[in-house]
Write a protein that holds these residues in place. Structure first.
Motif, mmCIF file in Angstrom:
data_model
loop_
_atom_site.group_PDB
_atom_site.id
_atom_site.type_symbol
_atom_site.label_atom_id
_atom_site.label_comp_id
_atom_site.label_asym_id
_atom_site.label_seq_id
_atom_site.Cartn_x
_atom_site.Cartn_y
_atom_site.Cartn_z
ATOM 1 N N PRO A 26 55.127 75.970 36.745
ATOM 2 C CA PRO A 26 56.429 76.639 36.893
ATOM 3 C C PRO A 26 56.280 78.032 37.486
ATOM 4 C CG PRO A 26 56.033 75.970 34.607
ATOM 5 C CD PRO A 26 54.794 75.672 35.360
ATOM 6 N N LEU A 27 57.225 78.389 38.344
ATOM 7 C CA LEU A 27 57.283 79.757 38.840
ATOM 8 C C LEU A 27 58.046 80.607 37.841
ATOM 9 C CD1 LEU A 27 58.113 79.238 42.628
ATOM 10 C CD2 LEU A 27 55.893 79.319 41.481
ATOM 11 N N ASP A 28 57.800 81.905 37.907
ATOM 12 C CA ASP A 28 58.468 82.806 36.965
ATOM 13 C C ASP A 28 59.974 82.874 37.179
ATOM 14 O OD1 ASP A 28 56.146 83.413 35.734
ATOM 15 O OD2 ASP A 28 55.714 85.175 36.968
ATOM 16 N N ASP A 29 60.359 82.882 38.461
ATOM 17 C CA ASP A 29 61.766 83.178 38.781
ATOM 18 C C ASP A 29 62.623 81.928 38.810
ATOM 19 O OD1 ASP A 29 61.729 83.197 42.383
ATOM 20 O OD2 ASP A 29 60.643 81.978 40.942
ATOM 21 N N ALA A 30 62.529 81.114 37.775
ATOM 22 C CA ALA A 30 63.247 79.843 37.794
ATOM 23 C C ALA A 30 64.753 80.041 37.582
ATOM 24 C CB ALA A 30 62.673 78.887 36.760
ATOM 25 N N MET A 31 65.304 80.884 38.404
ATOM 26 C CA MET A 31 66.746 81.089 38.375
ATOM 27 C C MET A 31 67.302 80.827 39.771
ATOM 28 S SD MET A 31 67.794 81.748 35.387
ATOM 29 C CE MET A 31 69.435 82.355 35.798
ATOM 30 N N PRO A 32 68.578 80.500 39.857
ATOM 31 C CA PRO A 32 69.156 80.185 41.167
ATOM 32 C C PRO A 32 69.157 81.384 42.105
ATOM 33 C CG PRO A 32 70.625 79.594 39.366
ATOM 34 C CD PRO A 32 69.553 80.447 38.791
ATOM 35 N N GLY A 33 69.448 81.104 43.364
ATOM 36 C CA GLY A 33 69.442 82.059 44.470
ATOM 37 C C GLY A 33 69.987 83.456 44.165
ATOM 38 N N PRO A 34 70.725 84.035 45.061
ATOM 39 C CA PRO A 34 71.220 85.389 44.884
ATOM 40 C C PRO A 34 72.083 85.501 43.631
ATOM 41 C CG PRO A 34 71.586 84.614 47.131
ATOM 42 C CD PRO A 34 71.106 83.448 46.345
ATOM 43 N N ALA A 35 71.939 86.613 42.929
ATOM 44 C CA ALA A 35 72.676 86.801 41.685
ATOM 45 C C ALA A 35 74.176 86.755 41.911
ATOM 46 C CB ALA A 35 72.284 88.136 41.055
ATOM 47 N N SER A 36 74.593 87.104 43.111
ATOM 48 C CA SER A 36 76.022 87.168 43.396
ATOM 49 C C SER A 36 76.594 85.801 43.761
ATOM 50 C CB SER A 36 76.277 88.122 44.552
ATOM 51 O OG SER A 36 75.619 87.632 45.710
ATOM 52 N N ALA A 37 75.707 84.815 43.945
ATOM 53 C CA ALA A 37 76.175 83.536 44.472
ATOM 54 C C ALA A 37 76.999 82.777 43.436
ATOM 55 C CB ALA A 37 74.995 82.683 44.914
ATOM 56 N N LYS A 38 77.968 82.058 43.941
ATOM 57 C CA LYS A 38 78.783 81.179 43.103
ATOM 58 C C LYS A 38 77.902 80.027 42.622
ATOM 59 C CE LYS A 38 82.599 78.010 44.115
ATOM 60 N NZ LYS A 38 83.467 77.616 45.230
ATOM 61 N N GLN A 39 77.904 79.776 41.331
ATOM 62 C CA GLN A 39 77.013 78.752 40.814
ATOM 63 C C GLN A 39 77.719 77.831 39.843
ATOM 64 O OE1 GLN A 39 73.946 80.975 38.974
ATOM 65 N NE2 GLN A 39 73.347 81.971 40.877
ATOM 66 N N GLY A 89 78.721 76.850 47.781
ATOM 67 C CA GLY A 89 77.962 77.696 46.873
ATOM 68 C C GLY A 89 76.760 77.050 46.213
ATOM 69 N N ASP A 90 76.033 77.882 45.471
ATOM 70 C CA ASP A 90 74.770 77.482 44.853
ATOM 71 C C ASP A 90 74.960 76.562 43.652
ATOM 72 O OD1 ASP A 90 73.816 80.089 46.299
ATOM 73 O OD2 ASP A 90 71.993 79.118 45.562
ATOM 74 N N LEU A 91 74.099 75.568 43.561
ATOM 75 C CA LEU A 91 73.982 74.760 42.349
ATOM 76 C C LEU A 91 72.825 75.321 41.531
ATOM 77 C CD1 LEU A 91 74.404 71.197 43.897
ATOM 78 C CD2 LEU A 91 76.148 72.838 43.159
ATOM 79 N N ARG A 92 72.879 75.111 40.244
ATOM 80 C CA ARG A 92 71.860 75.702 39.382
ATOM 81 C C ARG A 92 70.541 74.943 39.490
ATOM 82 N NH1 ARG A 92 69.421 75.864 34.520
ATOM 83 N NH2 ARG A 92 68.979 77.991 33.806
ATOM 84 N N VAL A 93 69.521 75.630 39.962
ATOM 85 C CA VAL A 93 68.174 75.048 40.007
ATOM 86 C C VAL A 93 67.475 75.428 38.699
ATOM 87 C CG1 VAL A 93 65.948 75.093 41.176
ATOM 88 C CG2 VAL A 93 68.063 75.112 42.524
ATOM 89 N N ALA A 94 67.199 74.418 37.876
ATOM 90 C CA ALA A 94 66.699 74.685 36.530
ATOM 91 C C ALA A 94 65.193 74.912 36.496
ATOM 92 C CB ALA A 94 67.063 73.522 35.607
ATOM 93 N N ARG A 95 64.505 74.461 37.541
ATOM 94 C CA ARG A 95 63.040 74.531 37.505
ATOM 95 C C ARG A 95 62.510 74.681 38.924
ATOM 96 N NH1 ARG A 95 58.729 72.869 34.146
ATOM 97 N NH2 ARG A 95 57.054 71.814 35.282
ATOM 98 N N ARG A 96 61.608 75.632 39.075
ATOM 99 C CA ARG A 96 60.900 75.794 40.353
ATOM 100 C C ARG A 96 59.411 75.764 40.059
ATOM 101 N NH1 ARG A 96 65.244 79.277 40.932
ATOM 102 N NH2 ARG A 96 66.567 78.858 42.739
ATOM 103 N N VAL A 97 58.674 75.000 40.883
ATOM 104 C CA VAL A 97 57.239 74.844 40.630
ATOM 105 C C VAL A 97 56.449 75.138 41.903
ATOM 106 C CG1 VAL A 97 57.630 73.083 38.849
ATOM 107 C CG2 VAL A 97 57.216 72.372 41.222
ATOM 108 N N ASP A 98 55.150 75.381 41.720
ATOM 109 C CA ASP A 98 54.262 75.486 42.873
ATOM 110 C C ASP A 98 53.685 74.102 43.177
ATOM 111 O OD1 ASP A 98 52.150 74.975 41.127
ATOM 112 O OD2 ASP A 98 51.521 77.062 41.004
ATOM 113 N N ALA A 99 52.818 74.043 44.177
ATOM 114 C CA ALA A 99 52.321 72.741 44.642
ATOM 115 C C ALA A 99 51.468 72.037 43.583
ATOM 116 C CB ALA A 99 51.534 72.906 45.934
ATOM 117 N N ASP A 100 51.000 72.780 42.576
ATOM 118 C CA ASP A 100 50.253 72.156 41.488
ATOM 119 C C ASP A 100 51.141 71.763 40.319
ATOM 120 O OD1 ASP A 100 47.762 72.436 42.812
ATOM 121 O OD2 ASP A 100 47.712 74.557 42.226
ATOM 122 N N GLY A 101 52.449 72.011 40.482
ATOM 123 C CA GLY A 101 53.379 71.644 39.415
ATOM 124 C C GLY A 101 53.566 72.720 38.368
#
Lengths: 144, 144
Positions: free
Chosen positions: B130-143, B116-128
């Protein structure tokens, strides 16, 4: 907390689920988040995994250099973390990442493109019957 | 050649390219030949790799049981070899295989679906940034 960054800490509960090898590492498969291509395999200790989850960039522990390695710092070929999953027995993670440029130090998009095809001598169906095309992948591929 | 099968022998020239770990193993990533899903990671010694190339079925060396393991012999969940590539430094192979049934011993299609999914706390673009959707994968996924 002198000298310790919060980014270096694993989410609560994760440490107990990791089954590290004798060197404290888990394998990390990096898959292209955009097209599913398997780009490379590296190794992470707790800190590298924590930074991969917390900073947005993919980190490894370099076994050859014995140091942390943030992918792209020397090459510019960054990996941007999109999704991370642990496997059933806790000794491997699958990282989906946006790859900037080439994943391989040779300049190839993936490390497997660089290493190339091995000769598959036999292909069978689920009943064990040989398939007609028992030749390796693309005709153009580098083979042994 | 008493007791040695030709299927246990690596193609000429391959042995020199392998960079085995202290236990004589290389990592083996198994990817679904039909949809590109990463199914599992196992380990192979020379014989397991040779058999994977020569017999049509995927073989591993089981580190926990210390024995050869032909995937599916107990579960029926065979892996049929379609393509095998070596990585740039010779310590990992990428096996594309047809998976019969579930790859994971838990019954999940893949070992990463199981873990299952681990919690990804931060997602960024190539310039560093932050992306808006800084939440882990599918909402249904085990995290975690």
């Amino acid at each position: 907390m002198n000298g310790i960054s919060l980014d270096d800490l694993l989410p609560e509960g994760l440490s107990d689920r990791l089954k590290r090898d004798a060197n404290g590492l888990v394998a990390a498969v990096v898959q292209d988040a955009e097209n599913g291509e398997v780009l490379m395999v590296g190794y992470m200790d707790d800190v590298a995994l924590a930074r991969t989850l917390n900073t947005g960039r993919v980190w490894f522990w370099s076994r050859s250099r014995q140091e942390y390695w943030r992918k792209g710092d020397t090459s510019g070929h960054m990996q941007l973390t999109r999704r991370v999953r642990l496997d059933c027995d806790g000794d491997c993670v699958l990282v989906e990442a946006v790859q900037v440029g080439a994943a391989c130090h040779t300049g190839s998009r993936s490390c497997f493109e660089s290493g190339g095809d091995l000769r598959v001598a036999r292909r069978v169906d689920a009943d064990g019957n040989p398939l007609d095309d028992a030749m390796p992948g693309p005709a153009s591929a580098k083979q042994l």
